[in-house]
Design an enzyme around this catalytic site. Sequence first.
Site, PDB file in Angstrom:
ATOM      1  N   ASP A   1      41.484  33.801  50.261  1.00  0.00           N
ATOM      2  CA  ASP A   1      40.839  35.107  50.144  1.00  0.00           C
ATOM      3  C   ASP A   1      39.487  35.129  50.853  1.00  0.00           C
ATOM      4  OD1 ASP A   1      41.177  37.658  49.302  1.00  0.00           O
ATOM      5  OD2 ASP A   1      40.543  37.342  47.242  1.00  0.00           O
TER       6      ASP A   1
ATOM      7  N   ASP B   1      45.390  40.247  43.918  1.00  0.00           N
ATOM      8  CA  ASP B   1      44.322  40.172  42.923  1.00  0.00           C
ATOM      9  C   ASP B   1      44.840  40.443  41.517  1.00  0.00           C
ATOM     10  OD1 ASP B   1      42.504  39.737  44.988  1.00  0.00           O
ATOM     11  OD2 ASP B   1      42.282  41.880  45.327  1.00  0.00           O
TER      12      ASP B   1
END
Length: 540
Positions: A387, A440
């Site tokens: 990420d 997420d």
Amino acid sequence: MSSFDPPNHRYSALVLILLLLGFSVAAADDVSWTEDSSLESPGCTNKFQMVKVLNWVDGVEGDFLTGLTAQFGAALPSVPDQALRFPAAFVDPLDSCSHLSSRLDGHIALSIRGNCAFTEKAKHAEAAGASALLVINDKEDLDEMGCMEKDTSLNVSIPVLMISKSSGDALNKSMVDNKNVELLLYAPKRPAVDLTAGLLLLMAVGTVVVASLWSELTDPDQANESYSILAKDVSSAGTRKDDPEKEILDISVTGAVFFIVTASIFLLLLFYFMSSWFVWVLTIFFCIGGMQGMHNIIMAVILRKCRHLARKSVKLPLLGTMSVLSLLVNIVCLAFAVFWFIKRHTSYSWVGQDILGICLMITALQVVRLPNIKVATVLLCCAFVYDIFWVFISPLIFHESVMIVVAQGDSSTGESIPMLLRIPRFFDPWGGYDMIGFGDILFPGLLISFASRYDKIKKRVISNGYFLWLTIGYGIGLLLTYLGLYLMDGHGQPALLYIVPCTLGLAVILGLVRGELKELWNYGIEESESHTPEDPMPVA
């Protein structure tokens, strides 16, 4: 873990494909600008503000244009009622780098970028009597217009702002056709608190909680019986036996690393080969996955109270035997997915996208599982690095944030990847969307689902377990994500940067404090070691 019947196996493969495309980014689909390090000096201390440029062509109002104020010049009003409407005129010379050939009293001056400093352009426009200066950029981005080192004392008393190349081309086209173009400039203020971000947070946490407690919500009696059997199996043999009618894919350590590497490859392919047909294919996959997820959820809810409705069955070509209820629900779900696909560019399409996405993720968290904290640590730590790299570090290599570019889609066609939840910012004068990627929700969701199963098997009181605290940690991680989004003026955030420490970190700390970390780390490991050729292999 049961062997796969063909339809379920195909669906599991589809779920894994969509998981690979589960972006991990929290972002605001919004106007933005390219930042630069600008010098501050007397008369050059303004904060950069986004500007709405309302325009009328021969009295007919068009779509508003977007601009960015300079670090110098007069401030603009925050509401249109306090702003003045003036006709627009191009300067001569076009770059406004020398004295203008004609007066511009009561006009808003339009100038092209280049050949001299922004401050010099503003001085010449003001000297000619212009009410404001719009500098047309030579690209689509909006750049910060600052001051030069020599501008030690600057006194520009007219508003100065930049608009994009396409906005300038649109104004130029109207003016070349001898049409009367009028402009009104104002800089609306954004609300201090983004309420829609709170709704998105509730959707994300709610999805994880519902997925983790799905068995209890849809069939509590069977769930309690299954967990009682599992508890006996674990205590006596150290192994886990899943529901024989339920397909479960346990991720291994190797599979976790492979998963992140493959996701990175998919991301690069999308970055380099983003096109309407490519997005179309992914959108169709999304519709199929969301449709089947919706079918599973609706069927589970109906059968919770009305099991007799599934007794009547029908035999269909290719599909085989299925209940009449399942057939009807499939038709409804197919109609919903097709309707969303057709209307996906409308202002209300986010509703259907979020419903399909949530259904898909709830089902995915039933199919894919983490067996223990060891695998969770490998997966979430890899996702943590993944990420941060693709959001923050990739611009150093690719000159753009790969994750954010892919999440925002192809602006030329209006197509975007649907693997994210989004909500329009209802109370923001600039509009746009708050977004959160599937990754997420799914990555921490896998860990929280494991915590829920562990608590159930160990018969933990909710306050003495892991599920409640990891859910709270997940919510705090999302809050920190949106705080970072706010502090960085809406620039996309790698949400797992905040979520992983608040979930995995909390799980490890609780395990250490309670003296259970070793058990959590190796939980169910004996099952893999005692695996026989007749048993189905866990997913790699």
